[in-house]
Design a protein around this motif. Structure first.
Motif, PDB file in Angstrom:
ATOM      1  N   ASN A  74       0.103  -0.542   7.068  1.00 33.42           N
ATOM      2  CA  ASN A  74      -1.130  -0.975   6.313  1.00 33.42           C
ATOM      3  C   ASN A  74      -1.665  -2.168   6.930  1.00 33.42           C
TER       4      ASN A  74
ATOM      5  N   THR B 284      -0.740   3.812  -2.261  1.00 33.05           N
ATOM      6  CA  THR B 284      -1.778   4.400  -1.742  1.00 33.05           C
ATOM      7  C   THR B 284      -1.609   5.595  -0.506  1.00 33.05           C
ATOM      8  N   THR B 285      -0.556   5.318   0.216  1.00 28.60           N
ATOM      9  CA  THR B 285      -0.158   6.048   1.247  1.00 28.60           C
ATOM     10  C   THR B 285       0.572   7.387   0.753  1.00 28.60           C
TER      11      THR B 285
ATOM     12  N   GLY C  97       0.723  -1.298   0.032  1.00 30.52           N
ATOM     13  CA  GLY C  97       0.184  -0.037   0.049  1.00 30.52           C
ATOM     14  C   GLY C  97       0.579   1.375   0.054  1.00 30.52           C
TER      15      GLY C  97
ATOM     16  N   SER D 271     -10.330  -0.120  -1.976  1.00 30.23           N
ATOM     17  CA  SER D 271     -10.052  -0.497  -3.446  1.00 30.23           C
ATOM     18  C   SER D 271     -11.075   0.056  -4.434  1.00 30.23           C
TER      19      SER D 271
END
Length: 318
Positions: free
Chosen positions: A230, A75-76, A72, A272
């Motif tokens: 995460n 995403t971070t 992730g 997601s």
């Protein structure tokens, strides 16, 4: 004749020549102290490393790194950059996708199309959610694979950093690929990195590789702000209890490395959908726990940058 046979013969000839040219009572020997060896190594390293040059009009550079893939990290990086823009709208924030082989920022930031060149022959970064973005994914089609050797990767990074009209920026967030390879070396040796956030998950396998990533950053003298965890746990929708489905070893590993866990995120199926829709959680789910934690993470980074700037100012005055 194979090299295995040639090399010993060459060595034998070299030794014979030395013995023939030296008096019979003379022993040819090389002996150096440990300090001599260390000094020699330092000179070689200094000669081989490029000079770090700041990006024009970019005040701070923060890496988001991970030794392991699939934890992730992007995403971070995406949500951190957007959260920094949300809590400080007057600040100029940039996001560089330095993952040349597997760029994901265009999908997560909902940007596409080949960027334009300005009058200075610099690439104009795409802007979405108020964040300036650049990625190799904007320069190649989504189905084409980038099959390059290390030198070409470094040349691509040079273009993505110095041939882009980033400025003015208060902070550039750099999403790096997994591993400990050419990309991290090139960035750390060419740019003045202010700090790094290391992303991990609680699995033993991920934490083991995370240690390698931390070790790499320490060797490159990149300050580590802390760990982001995460998939820390899953929350039962019926009773609200926490289920540590991937283990619970992150705190122990962080303590062993002398690092702090600066943020921890639970498993959330809504993330997601945020990724697939190209709308970061900080915007798609502004009232969610994840969004609040990303805002807290952004505040942590802003505070770190501020403290670092103050420390450097004090050091320069002394």
């Amino acid at each position: 004749m194979s090299m295995n046979k040639i090399l010993p013969r060459l060595y034998g000839l070299l030794v014979s020549n030395i013995k023939a040219s030296a008096p019979c009572c003379t022993t040819v020997r090389l002996q150096h102290s440990k300090s001599d060896v260390n000094e020699h190594r330092a000179k070689i390293m200094a000669r081989g490393l490029p000079e770090k040059k700041p990006l024009p009009k970019v005040k701070s550079i923060i890496l988001v790194a991970s030794g392991k893939g699939g934890v992730g990290k992007t995403t971070t990086a995406v949500n951190l950059a957007c959260a920094m823009k949300v809590i400080e709208p007057d600040k100029e924030i940039g996001l560089l996708d330095a993952d040349v082989f597997g760029p994901s920022v265009p999908l997560m930031m909902n940007i596409s199309g080949e960027p334009m060149l300005n009058d200075d022959n610099l690439i104009e970064p795409h802007i979405n959610y108020g964040v300036k973005c650049m990625s190799m994914g904007l320069l190649v089609s989504g189905e084409n694979a980038v099959v390059w050797r290390g030198l070409m990767v470094m040349q691509a990074l040079e273009r993505l950093t110095r041939n882009v009209a980033w400025g003015p920026l208060d902070c550039l967030i750099v999403d790096t690929p997994p591993g400990t390879g050419d990309t991290h070396l090139s960035l750390a040796q060419n740019l003045p990195i202010d700090g790094a956030i290391v992303v991990t998950t609680p699995q033993s396998a991920a934490l083991q590789v995370t240690k390698r990533g931390v070790n790499m950053l320490e060797k490159l003298k990149v300050p580590i702000i802390g760990l982001v965890e995460n998939m820390s746990h899953a929350i039962c929708h019926k009773c609200g209890s926490k289920n540590f489905i991937f283990g619970n070893e992150t705190k122990q590993t962080a303590d062993q490395m002398g690092l702090k866990i600066i943020q921890s995120f639970e498993v959330d199926s809504n993330m997601s959908e945020c990724i697939n829709s190209g709308k970061p959680a900080i915007y798609a789910l502004p009232d969610s726990t994840h969004a609040e934690k990303y805002r807290q993470l952004a505040n942590t980074v802003f505070k770190y940058i501020s403290n670092k700037d103050m420390a450097e100012d004090e050091a320069s005055e002394q």
